[in-house]
Design a protein around this motif. Structure first.
Motif, PDB file in Angstrom:
ATOM      1  N   PHE A 186     -50.794   4.169  28.195  1.00 14.38           N
ATOM      2  CA  PHE A 186     -49.342   4.063  28.157  1.00 14.38           C
ATOM      3  C   PHE A 186     -48.840   2.687  28.621  1.00 14.38           C
ATOM      4  O   PHE A 186     -47.918   2.121  28.038  1.00 14.38           O
ATOM      5  CB  PHE A 186     -48.740   5.180  29.007  1.00 14.38           C
ATOM      6  CG  PHE A 186     -47.267   5.252  28.904  1.00 14.38           C
ATOM      7  CD1 PHE A 186     -46.676   5.594  27.705  1.00 14.38           C
ATOM      8  CD2 PHE A 186     -46.464   4.941  29.977  1.00 14.38           C
ATOM      9  CE1 PHE A 186     -45.309   5.636  27.578  1.00 14.38           C
ATOM     10  CE2 PHE A 186     -45.103   4.982  29.862  1.00 14.38           C
ATOM     11  CZ  PHE A 186     -44.517   5.327  28.657  1.00 14.38           C
ATOM     12  N   SER A 187     -49.483   2.150  29.654  1.00 12.65           N
ATOM     13  CA  SER A 187     -49.111   0.800  30.106  1.00 12.65           C
ATOM     14  C   SER A 187     -49.304  -0.182  28.960  1.00 12.65           C
ATOM     15  O   SER A 187     -48.504  -1.086  28.753  1.00 12.65           O
ATOM     16  CB  SER A 187     -49.973   0.374  31.296  1.00 12.65           C
ATOM     17  OG  SER A 187     -49.750   1.224  32.393  1.00 12.65           O
ATOM     18  N   ARG A 188     -50.367   0.022  28.188  1.00 10.49           N
ATOM     19  CA  ARG A 188     -50.637  -0.865  27.058  1.00 10.49           C
ATOM     20  C   ARG A 188     -49.548  -0.741  26.000  1.00 10.49           C
ATOM     21  O   ARG A 188     -49.138  -1.723  25.388  1.00 10.49           O
ATOM     22  CB  ARG A 188     -52.000  -0.538  26.456  1.00 10.49           C
ATOM     23  CG  ARG A 188     -52.242  -1.241  25.139  1.00 10.49           C
ATOM     24  CD  ARG A 188     -53.669  -1.264  24.750  1.00 10.49           C
ATOM     25  NE  ARG A 188     -54.418  -2.187  25.583  1.00 10.49           N
ATOM     26  CZ  ARG A 188     -55.620  -2.661  25.268  1.00 10.49           C
ATOM     27  NH1 ARG A 188     -56.197  -2.267  24.168  1.00 10.49           N
ATOM     28  NH2 ARG A 188     -56.240  -3.489  26.051  1.00 10.49           N
ATOM     29  N   MET A 189     -49.062   0.485  25.779  1.00 11.67           N
ATOM     30  CA  MET A 189     -47.977   0.674  24.805  1.00 11.67           C
ATOM     31  C   MET A 189     -46.761  -0.155  25.189  1.00 11.67           C
ATOM     32  O   MET A 189     -46.087  -0.736  24.348  1.00 11.67           O
ATOM     33  CB  MET A 189     -47.568   2.150  24.759  1.00 11.67           C
ATOM     34  CG  MET A 189     -48.491   3.005  23.955  1.00 11.67           C
ATOM     35  SD  MET A 189     -47.886   4.693  23.878  1.00 11.67           S
ATOM     36  CE  MET A 189     -46.735   4.601  22.524  1.00 11.67           C
ATOM     37  N   VAL A 190     -46.489  -0.180  26.521  1.00 13.50           N
ATOM     38  CA  VAL A 190     -45.317  -0.931  26.995  1.00 13.50           C
ATOM     39  C   VAL A 190     -45.521  -2.426  26.777  1.00 13.50           C
ATOM     40  O   VAL A 190     -44.641  -3.124  26.279  1.00 13.50           O
ATOM     41  CB  VAL A 190     -45.051  -0.644  28.491  1.00 13.50           C
ATOM     42  CG1 VAL A 190     -43.846  -1.428  28.987  1.00 13.50           C
ATOM     43  CG2 VAL A 190     -44.847   0.845  28.721  1.00 13.50           C
ATOM     44  N   THR A 191     -46.736  -2.918  27.107  1.00 13.60           N
ATOM     45  CA  THR A 191     -46.984  -4.354  26.923  1.00 13.60           C
ATOM     46  C   THR A 191     -46.963  -4.710  25.429  1.00 13.60           C
ATOM     47  O   THR A 191     -46.505  -5.776  25.052  1.00 13.60           O
ATOM     48  CB  THR A 191     -48.339  -4.780  27.543  1.00 13.60           C
ATOM     49  OG1 THR A 191     -49.372  -3.964  27.019  1.00 13.60           O
ATOM     50  CG2 THR A 191     -48.326  -4.670  29.044  1.00 13.60           C
ATOM     51  N   LEU A 192     -47.418  -3.786  24.589  1.00  9.80           N
ATOM     52  CA  LEU A 192     -47.390  -4.046  23.151  1.00  9.80           C
ATOM     53  C   LEU A 192     -45.960  -4.055  22.621  1.00  9.80           C
ATOM     54  O   LEU A 192     -45.587  -4.869  21.797  1.00  9.80           O
ATOM     55  CB  LEU A 192     -48.182  -2.965  22.402  1.00  9.80           C
ATOM     56  CG  LEU A 192     -49.686  -3.175  22.303  1.00  9.80           C
ATOM     57  CD1 LEU A 192     -50.357  -1.911  21.814  1.00  9.80           C
ATOM     58  CD2 LEU A 192     -50.003  -4.335  21.377  1.00  9.80           C
ATOM     59  N   LYS A 193     -45.169  -3.130  23.126  1.00  8.62           N
ATOM     60  CA  LYS A 193     -43.778  -3.040  22.662  1.00  8.62           C
ATOM     61  C   LYS A 193     -43.024  -4.325  23.007  1.00  8.62           C
ATOM     62  O   LYS A 193     -42.261  -4.848  22.213  1.00  8.62           O
ATOM     63  CB  LYS A 193     -43.104  -1.835  23.306  1.00  8.62           C
ATOM     64  CG  LYS A 193     -41.601  -1.859  23.078  1.00  8.62           C
ATOM     65  CD  LYS A 193     -41.031  -0.525  22.780  1.00  8.62           C
ATOM     66  CE  LYS A 193     -39.538  -0.619  22.612  1.00  8.62           C
ATOM     67  NZ  LYS A 193     -39.058   0.036  21.435  1.00  8.62           N
TER      68      LYS A 193
END
Ligand SMILES: [Zn+2]
Length: 345
Positions: free
Chosen positions: A318-325
């Motif tokens: 989920f942290s990765r989703m935020v950094t990707l977004k």
């Protein structure tokens, strides 16, 4: 003459201390000390005083002059002080006000709400569970038995249980959100559709893409006749809903002890749109989640009949989703309390 001088002094002092501004004070000064002021005129009369008393009267006259001058000086500074205070306290109501800082949601929370809404729309419920977990729910139920090599891949933080009732090595900080799989299935009969976002912990060296604490959004669905296509369809739908319909998704065969078959899921890089950049290590793809069909052993362990029901489960970084977004290049920014960072979201 002496009496006259005392009267002048008294009336001058009382007028001075009642003066409210500088102008008034100047007038009083002129009235007593000016060329034709009361005291000045009286002093001119001193020559008429008999010689033997002249020195004493002269002394008194000088004293009266000194007192008047000093009182004027003191009162003058008092008036000035008062004026500067009043200036500060004056409020110009037509001035634009000071804009208060407005609080806002952390980027993690903003994205969490967004993703949870997507899952809710397709019938998933949201569950929450403990971050301090037992070895049983974190590993055993998930087909990761003692001595299973998969334990090596999850750098586990064990709690010091000396002095407590728990056996040594049995209480840990959860290494993944999958600890909730057993907890949910044990207490719910199929059909089940649930997501459980939360923080997980690993004993990792911290760098731009690794943290010792990070967010995962895991979930599962168990029902009759659920197949791999349901899993792939659900994952593709959520990724495209969140990152945009033009996002490409691919599944690559993988191995997890608690799912069979298993797949790593990749999506086209949000920075270069699949062309290749340093963010995606020039591959055009970024790994976003791991998933698979729930292993029959896991279904059995929670009391489900693996012949009658099947299910799928996944874990999103989920942290990765935020950094990707937000196209952040450092995972650590998400736990940095610096307002210069947070104010950008
Ligand atoms: Zn890229």
């Amino acid at each position: 003459m002496e009496e006259e001088l005392m009267q002048i002094k008294n009336s001058a002092v009382s007028m001075i201390i009642e003066a409210t501004d500088q102008k008034e004070l100047e007038e009083i000064k002129l009235q007593f000390l000016g060329r034709s002021g009361k005291l000045t005129l009286t002093l001119k009369e001193i020559v008429k005083v008999p010689v033997e008393r002249r020195a004493a009267v002269g002394q008194l006259a000088n004293e009266v002059k000194r007192v008047i001058e000093e009182t004027i000086k003191n009162h003058e500074s008092r008036i000035k002080n008062q004026e500067s205070k009043t200036k500060i306290e004056k409020i110009d109501v037509t001035n634009p006000g000071i804009k208060p800082d407005i609080g806002r949601l952390h980027p993690l929370t903003q994205v969490l709400y967004e993703v949870v809404d997507i899952f809710k729309q397709i019938g998933f419920q949201v569950a929450d569970g403990p971050e301090i977990e037992t070895d049983h729910y974190n590993f055993e139920v998930l087909n990761i038995h003692k001595d299973h090599p998969a334990r090596d891949t999850q750098q586990t933080l064990y709690l010091d249980t000396r002095g407590s009732k728990s056996d040594p090595g049995k209480i840990i900080l959860r290494t993944h959100g999958s600890n909730m799989q057993g907890r949910i299935m044990e207490t719910t009969r199929p059909p089940v559709r649930a997501i459980y976002p939360g923080k997980v912990f690993r004993y990792e060296q911290v760098d731009v893409s690794h943290g010792f604490e990070f967010w995962q959004l895991e979930g599962l669905a168990v029902d009759k006749n659920l197949t791999l296509t349901d899993l792939f369809g659900t994952m593709s739908y959520v990724i495209k809903e969140f990152f945009g319909l033009d996002t490409k998704v691919k599944f690559v065969s993988h191995n997890f002890p608690f799912t069979e078959p298993s797949a790593e899921t990749y999506m086209s890089c949000t920075v270069c749109k699949g062309k290749g950049c340093s963010f995606c290590k020039h591959s055009g793809w970024v790994e976003i989640l791991g998933c698979g069909m729930i292993h029959p052993n896991v279904l059995k362990a929670v009391g489900y009949d693996s012949q009658k029901v099947s299910g799928f489960a996944w874990g999103m970084g989920f942290s990765r989703m935020v950094t990707l977004k937000y196209q952040m290049d450092d995972l650590r920014l998400l736990t940095n309390p610096d307002l210069r960072i947070l104010e950008q979201f």
